[in-house]
Design a protein around this motif. Sequence first.
Motif, PDB file in Angstrom:
ATOM      1  N   VAL A  27       8.302   5.291   0.643  1.00  0.00           N
ATOM      2  CA  VAL A  27       7.894   5.979  -0.452  1.00  0.00           C
ATOM      3  C   VAL A  27       8.904   5.872  -1.699  1.00  0.00           C
ATOM      4  O   VAL A  27       8.338   5.474  -2.812  1.00  0.00           O
ATOM      5  CB  VAL A  27       7.905   7.492   0.069  1.00  0.00           C
ATOM      6  CG1 VAL A  27       7.704   8.518  -1.097  1.00  0.00           C
ATOM      7  CG2 VAL A  27       6.630   7.745   0.992  1.00  0.00           C
ATOM      8  N   LEU A  28      10.096   5.887  -1.273  1.00  0.00           N
ATOM      9  CA  LEU A  28      10.944   5.344  -2.500  1.00  0.00           C
ATOM     10  C   LEU A  28      10.783   3.999  -3.157  1.00  0.00           C
ATOM     11  O   LEU A  28      10.761   3.861  -4.635  1.00  0.00           O
ATOM     12  CB  LEU A  28      12.535   5.721  -2.167  1.00  0.00           C
ATOM     13  CG  LEU A  28      12.906   7.011  -1.965  1.00  0.00           C
ATOM     14  CD1 LEU A  28      14.143   7.076  -1.369  1.00  0.00           C
ATOM     15  CD2 LEU A  28      12.588   7.845  -3.023  1.00  0.00           C
ATOM     16  N   SER A  29      10.543   3.141  -2.367  1.00  0.00           N
ATOM     17  CA  SER A  29      10.209   1.739  -2.777  1.00  0.00           C
ATOM     18  C   SER A  29       9.016   1.787  -3.749  1.00  0.00           C
ATOM     19  O   SER A  29       8.771   1.253  -4.942  1.00  0.00           O
ATOM     20  CB  SER A  29      10.140   0.599  -1.755  1.00  0.00           C
ATOM     21  OG  SER A  29       9.661  -0.516  -2.213  1.00  0.00           O
ATOM     22  N   ARG A  48      -1.601   7.448 -14.308  1.00  0.00           N
ATOM     23  CA  ARG A  48      -1.538   7.896 -12.739  1.00  0.00           C
ATOM     24  C   ARG A  48      -1.801   6.184 -12.297  1.00  0.00           C
ATOM     25  O   ARG A  48      -2.417   5.480 -12.698  1.00  0.00           O
ATOM     26  CB  ARG A  48      -2.867   8.417 -12.360  1.00  0.00           C
ATOM     27  CG  ARG A  48      -2.817   8.653 -10.952  1.00  0.00           C
ATOM     28  CD  ARG A  48      -4.043   9.487 -10.444  1.00  0.00           C
ATOM     29  NE  ARG A  48      -3.794   9.707  -8.958  1.00  0.00           N
ATOM     30  CZ  ARG A  48      -3.700  10.826  -8.441  1.00  0.00           C
ATOM     31  NH1 ARG A  48      -3.205  11.864  -9.394  1.00  0.00           N
ATOM     32  NH2 ARG A  48      -3.107  11.013  -7.301  1.00  0.00           N
ATOM     33  N   ILE A  49      -0.538   5.996 -11.338  1.00  0.00           N
ATOM     34  CA  ILE A  49      -0.459   4.728 -10.659  1.00  0.00           C
ATOM     35  C   ILE A  49      -0.360   4.810  -9.104  1.00  0.00           C
ATOM     36  O   ILE A  49       0.305   5.589  -8.631  1.00  0.00           O
ATOM     37  CB  ILE A  49       0.789   3.901 -11.061  1.00  0.00           C
ATOM     38  CG1 ILE A  49       0.997   3.622 -12.750  1.00  0.00           C
ATOM     39  CG2 ILE A  49       1.038   2.817 -10.385  1.00  0.00           C
ATOM     40  CD1 ILE A  49       2.046   3.045 -13.184  1.00  0.00           C
ATOM     41  N   ASN A  50      -1.323   4.300  -8.636  1.00  0.00           N
ATOM     42  CA  ASN A  50      -1.456   4.290  -7.044  1.00  0.00           C
ATOM     43  C   ASN A  50      -0.914   3.050  -6.498  1.00  0.00           C
ATOM     44  O   ASN A  50      -1.244   1.962  -6.863  1.00  0.00           O
ATOM     45  CB  ASN A  50      -2.993   4.662  -6.651  1.00  0.00           C
ATOM     46  CG  ASN A  50      -3.745   5.692  -7.069  1.00  0.00           C
ATOM     47  OD1 ASN A  50      -3.004   6.991  -6.938  1.00  0.00           O
ATOM     48  ND2 ASN A  50      -4.807   5.917  -7.556  1.00  0.00           N
ATOM     49  N   VAL A  51      -0.085   3.081  -5.438  1.00  0.00           N
ATOM     50  CA  VAL A  51       0.707   2.141  -5.013  1.00  0.00           C
ATOM     51  C   VAL A  51       0.484   2.408  -3.581  1.00  0.00           C
ATOM     52  O   VAL A  51       0.628   3.435  -2.924  1.00  0.00           O
ATOM     53  CB  VAL A  51       2.280   2.181  -5.221  1.00  0.00           C
ATOM     54  CG1 VAL A  51       2.864   1.035  -4.471  1.00  0.00           C
ATOM     55  CG2 VAL A  51       2.673   2.284  -6.528  1.00  0.00           C
ATOM     56  N   GLU A  52      -0.306   1.210  -2.908  1.00  0.00           N
ATOM     57  CA  GLU A  52      -0.633   1.217  -1.607  1.00  0.00           C
ATOM     58  C   GLU A  52       0.715   0.819  -0.694  1.00  0.00           C
ATOM     59  O   GLU A  52       1.157  -0.396  -1.059  1.00  0.00           O
ATOM     60  CB  GLU A  52      -1.760   0.178  -1.427  1.00  0.00           C
ATOM     61  CG  GLU A  52      -3.085   0.375  -1.786  1.00  0.00           C
ATOM     62  CD  GLU A  52      -3.705   1.681  -1.466  1.00  0.00           C
ATOM     63  OE1 GLU A  52      -3.548   1.998  -0.262  1.00  0.00           O
ATOM     64  OE2 GLU A  52      -4.305   2.460  -2.129  1.00  0.00           O
ATOM     65  N   ILE A  53       0.710   1.619   0.130  1.00  0.00           N
ATOM     66  CA  ILE A  53       2.146   1.217   1.146  1.00  0.00           C
ATOM     67  C   ILE A  53       1.390   0.766   2.396  1.00  0.00           C
ATOM     68  O   ILE A  53       0.551   1.552   3.031  1.00  0.00           O
ATOM     69  CB  ILE A  53       2.744   2.637   1.548  1.00  0.00           C
ATOM     70  CG1 ILE A  53       3.337   3.271   0.175  1.00  0.00           C
ATOM     71  CG2 ILE A  53       3.863   2.197   2.540  1.00  0.00           C
ATOM     72  CD1 ILE A  53       4.106   4.720   0.150  1.00  0.00           C
TER      73      ILE A  53
END
Length: 55
Positions: A27-29, A48-53
């Motif tokens: 999550v922090l990354s 708003r930026i969505n980052v897929e983990i």
Amino acid sequence: MRDLSSNQIVFESRAVHDGVWSDTLNVLSAMLDAALRGFPQPAPGTHRINVEIPR
């Protein structure tokens, strides 16, 4: 971030996590990736930026 010679702010960003993930390192990354998006000249305003983990 501040310019060392003048102490003026040259880049400012914030990131917020509102998902269900509890895997802190991943999550922090993702939050760092989102906060630095567009560095050193990000578009003005809030985005708003969505980052897929990956699982």
